[in-house]
Design an enzyme around this catalytic site. Structure first.
Site, short mmCIF file in Angstrom:
data_model
loop_
_atom_site.label_atom_id
_atom_site.label_comp_id
_atom_site.label_asym_id
_atom_site.label_seq_id
_atom_site.Cartn_x
_atom_site.Cartn_y
_atom_site.Cartn_z
N ALA A 237 0.67 -1.00 -0.26
CA ALA A 237 -0.19 0.25 0.58
C ALA A 237 0.97 1.55 -0.34
O ALA A 237 1.88 0.87 0.81
CB ALA A 237 -0.56 -0.16 0.77
N LEU B 71 1.50 3.02 -3.10
CA LEU B 71 2.18 3.33 -4.05
C LEU B 71 1.22 4.18 -5.51
O LEU B 71 1.38 4.70 -5.57
CB LEU B 71 2.30 2.06 -5.10
CG LEU B 71 3.67 2.75 -5.87
CD1 LEU B 71 5.03 1.63 -5.58
CD2 LEU B 71 3.50 2.77 -6.99
N ASN C 74 9.35 9.72 3.50
CA ASN C 74 7.89 10.50 3.04
C ASN C 74 7.10 10.19 4.45
O ASN C 74 7.25 10.54 4.97
CB ASN C 74 7.33 9.49 2.41
CG ASN C 74 6.23 8.73 3.07
OD1 ASN C 74 4.55 9.11 2.66
ND2 ASN C 74 6.23 7.33 3.27
N ASN D 267 2.93 9.58 9.47
CA ASN D 267 2.54 10.76 9.44
C ASN D 267 1.03 11.57 9.48
O ASN D 267 0.86 12.90 8.82
CB ASN D 267 2.89 10.86 7.40
CG ASN D 267 4.40 9.97 7.37
OD1 ASN D 267 4.64 10.93 8.19
ND2 ASN D 267 4.54 9.18 6.23
N THR D 268 0.37 10.19 10.22
CA THR D 268 -0.63 11.17 11.07
C THR D 268 -0.63 11.13 12.72
O THR D 268 -0.39 10.37 13.09
CB THR D 268 -1.63 10.59 10.50
OG1 THR D 268 -2.26 9.98 9.08
CG2 THR D 268 -3.61 10.81 10.99
N GLY E 185 0.70 11.52 4.15
CA GLY E 185 -0.19 11.89 4.94
C GLY E 185 -1.30 11.80 4.62
O GLY E 185 -2.24 11.95 4.74
N PHE E 186 -1.19 10.39 4.03
CA PHE E 186 -2.94 9.96 3.87
C PHE E 186 -3.59 10.62 2.73
O PHE E 186 -4.67 10.62 2.76
CB PHE E 186 -3.64 9.63 4.72
CG PHE E 186 -3.48 8.52 5.98
CD1 PHE E 186 -2.62 7.57 4.94
CD2 PHE E 186 -4.22 8.36 6.95
CE1 PHE E 186 -1.81 6.10 5.96
CE2 PHE E 186 -4.01 7.11 7.63
CZ PHE E 186 -3.25 6.47 7.67
N LYS F 50 -2.07 -3.64 9.35
CA LYS F 50 -0.16 -2.83 9.61
C LYS F 50 0.35 -1.79 10.80
O LYS F 50 -0.51 -1.01 11.05
CB LYS F 50 0.01 -2.40 8.21
CG LYS F 50 1.37 -1.97 7.90
CD LYS F 50 0.85 -1.71 6.73
CE LYS F 50 2.03 -1.57 5.26
NZ LYS F 50 2.16 -0.73 4.44
N THR G 245 6.96 -5.02 8.25
CA THR G 245 6.25 -3.45 8.60
C THR G 245 6.07 -2.35 8.03
O THR G 245 6.18 -2.22 6.95
CB THR G 245 7.49 -2.87 9.74
OG1 THR G 245 8.63 -1.62 9.33
CG2 THR G 245 7.54 -4.02 11.29
N ASN G 246 5.39 -0.94 8.57
CA ASN G 246 5.43 0.23 8.30
C ASN G 246 6.45 1.00 8.28
O ASN G 246 7.61 0.11 7.93
CB ASN G 246 3.63 1.37 9.27
CG ASN G 246 3.45 2.85 7.86
OD1 ASN G 246 3.42 2.99 7.33
ND2 ASN G 246 2.35 2.33 8.07
N THR G 247 7.05 2.31 7.56
CA THR G 247 7.71 2.83 8.16
C THR G 247 8.42 3.35 8.95
O THR G 247 7.34 2.98 9.59
CB THR G 247 7.72 4.20 6.78
OG1 THR G 247 6.22 4.63 7.55
CG2 THR G 247 7.40 3.81 5.38
N SER H 146 1.40 4.74 10.87
CA SER H 146 2.10 5.58 9.42
C SER H 146 2.15 6.16 9.98
O SER H 146 1.27 6.80 11.85
CB SER H 146 0.72 6.25 8.80
OG SER H 146 1.02 7.10 8.27
#
Length: 341
Positions: free
Chosen positions: A60, A62, A109, A175-176, A112-113, A215, A243-245, A173
């Site tokens: 997810a 991209l 990155n 970024n949120t 932020g969704f 995730k 995992t996520n970032t 994430s």
């Protein structure tokens, strides 16, 4: 051939190059067939009640809006995950918000969704010819208070249920704002209990079971991993994606862009993601589905994920750097491994 295309794309701002690639594949999906792809590796595997063409998926992030499904299918992915999608469209964080670190085969990155909303994504899915396994990754809008996050996830779950092969709940994430608070045991248990209950209701209503996965972040300690594994098993969630970032910068310390906020992906993430994956496998047992993602840039990296406990793998940043050859290399290498499940 991809090296030549990449050299041109890398002259552009990272996000603009990303957008241009998606625009091209959206309008001309057949360009994904030649000269880049040579057909999907045939290595079918049945998990989650689904039949995957091979073990290598697109992660997810991209294709947030599901605009290029026909192209991804042509590039040989065994499954595709789109999103993260939110109930309402939102622009994401201010630009610039995506940065390449070529020396480290990495990306930072803080998007932020950014997406056009769940209804738009479903329109794109309905108009696609893609018939493979499709994961839809769901999240909350940036202005929804964390205390009401479940409402956003439920909206998305209800809307994507019939279109998705499986649904991923993104609580990781960086970024949120405050999103990762949902990984705490109490909040995670409350959220997953609501989603699982609603999933059971939707399955009965539509006569279709859609597996639920979660995730998680790589930046969790042993106590948090204990809680995540325990809650996942006890609430009946079908699988975890690790995992996520990462928000850590140890692996890229000293780089001019290391101070940029956001999630770090690519090769530097691999050791941390692999450790998290292996730790989860020990905690959830052999019969629980795990998808490994983070730092796959070559076939051996994909095999390392399997050794660490992944049933399936996903790629993103490595795909940006290596191109479509990475999909086939990884899928072929995994096909050749002795069966472990």
């Amino acid at each position: 051939m991809y090296a030549a295309a990449r050299s041109l794309l890398f002259k552009l701002d990272a996000e603009r190059a990303h957008e241009l690639t998606l625009e091209t594949f959206r309008h001309f999906p057949k360009l994904a067939t030649w000269p880049f792809a040579h057909g999907a590796v045939n290595d079918p595997v049945e998990l989650l009640g689904l039949r995957f063409a091979n073990r290598v998926g697109l992660a997810a992030g991209l294709d947030k809006n599901g605009e290029c499904l026909d192209a991804w299918g042509r590039l040989g992915f065994g499954f595709v995950e789109v999103g993260t999608v939110t109930p309402r469209a939102q622009p994401g964080n201010p630009k610039p918000r995506m940065f390449r670190l070529p020396e480290h085969t990495a990306i930072i990155n803080r998007l932020g969704f950014n997406n056009r909303g769940v209804d738009y994504l479903l329109e794109r899915v309905a108009g696609s010819d893609y018939r493979g396994v499709l994961g839809i990754n769901i999240g909350k809008n940036f202005d929804t208070p964390i205390e009401r996050a479940a409402e956003d996830y439920l909206v998305c779950l209800r809307k994507v249920w019939r279109a998705a092969s499986y649904v991923t709940v993104n609580i990781s994430s960086p970024n949120t704002k405050n999103l990762r608070e949902l990984q705490s045991e109490a909040r995670l248990r409350a959220l997953l209990a609501q989603l699982k209950g609603e999933g059971d209701r939707l399955a009965q209503m539509h006569g279709k079971r859609t597996p639920l996965l979660v995730k998680i972040a790589p930046d969790v300690d042993d106590e948090q991993l204990d809680a995540i594994a325990r809650v996942a098993r006890e609430t009946g969630i079908d699988g975890l994606i690790a995992t996520n970032t990462t928000i850590t910068r140890d692996a890229v310390a000293g780089h001019a862009l290391a101070g940029e906020t956001g999630g770090l992906s690519g090769a530097p993430l691999k050791p941390l993601a692999d450790r998290t994956l292996a730790a989860l496998r020990k905690r959830v047992g052999a019969d629980f589905v795990l998808i490994g993602v983070g730092g796959i840039t070559c076939a051996q990296d994909a095999c390392d994920k399997r050794t660490a406990g992944a049933d399936l793998v996903q790629i993103y940043s490595g795909f940006i750097y290596r191109g479509p050859a990475l999909v086939r290399d990884c899928a072929d290498a995994l096909r050749r491994l002795p069966p472990s499940r």
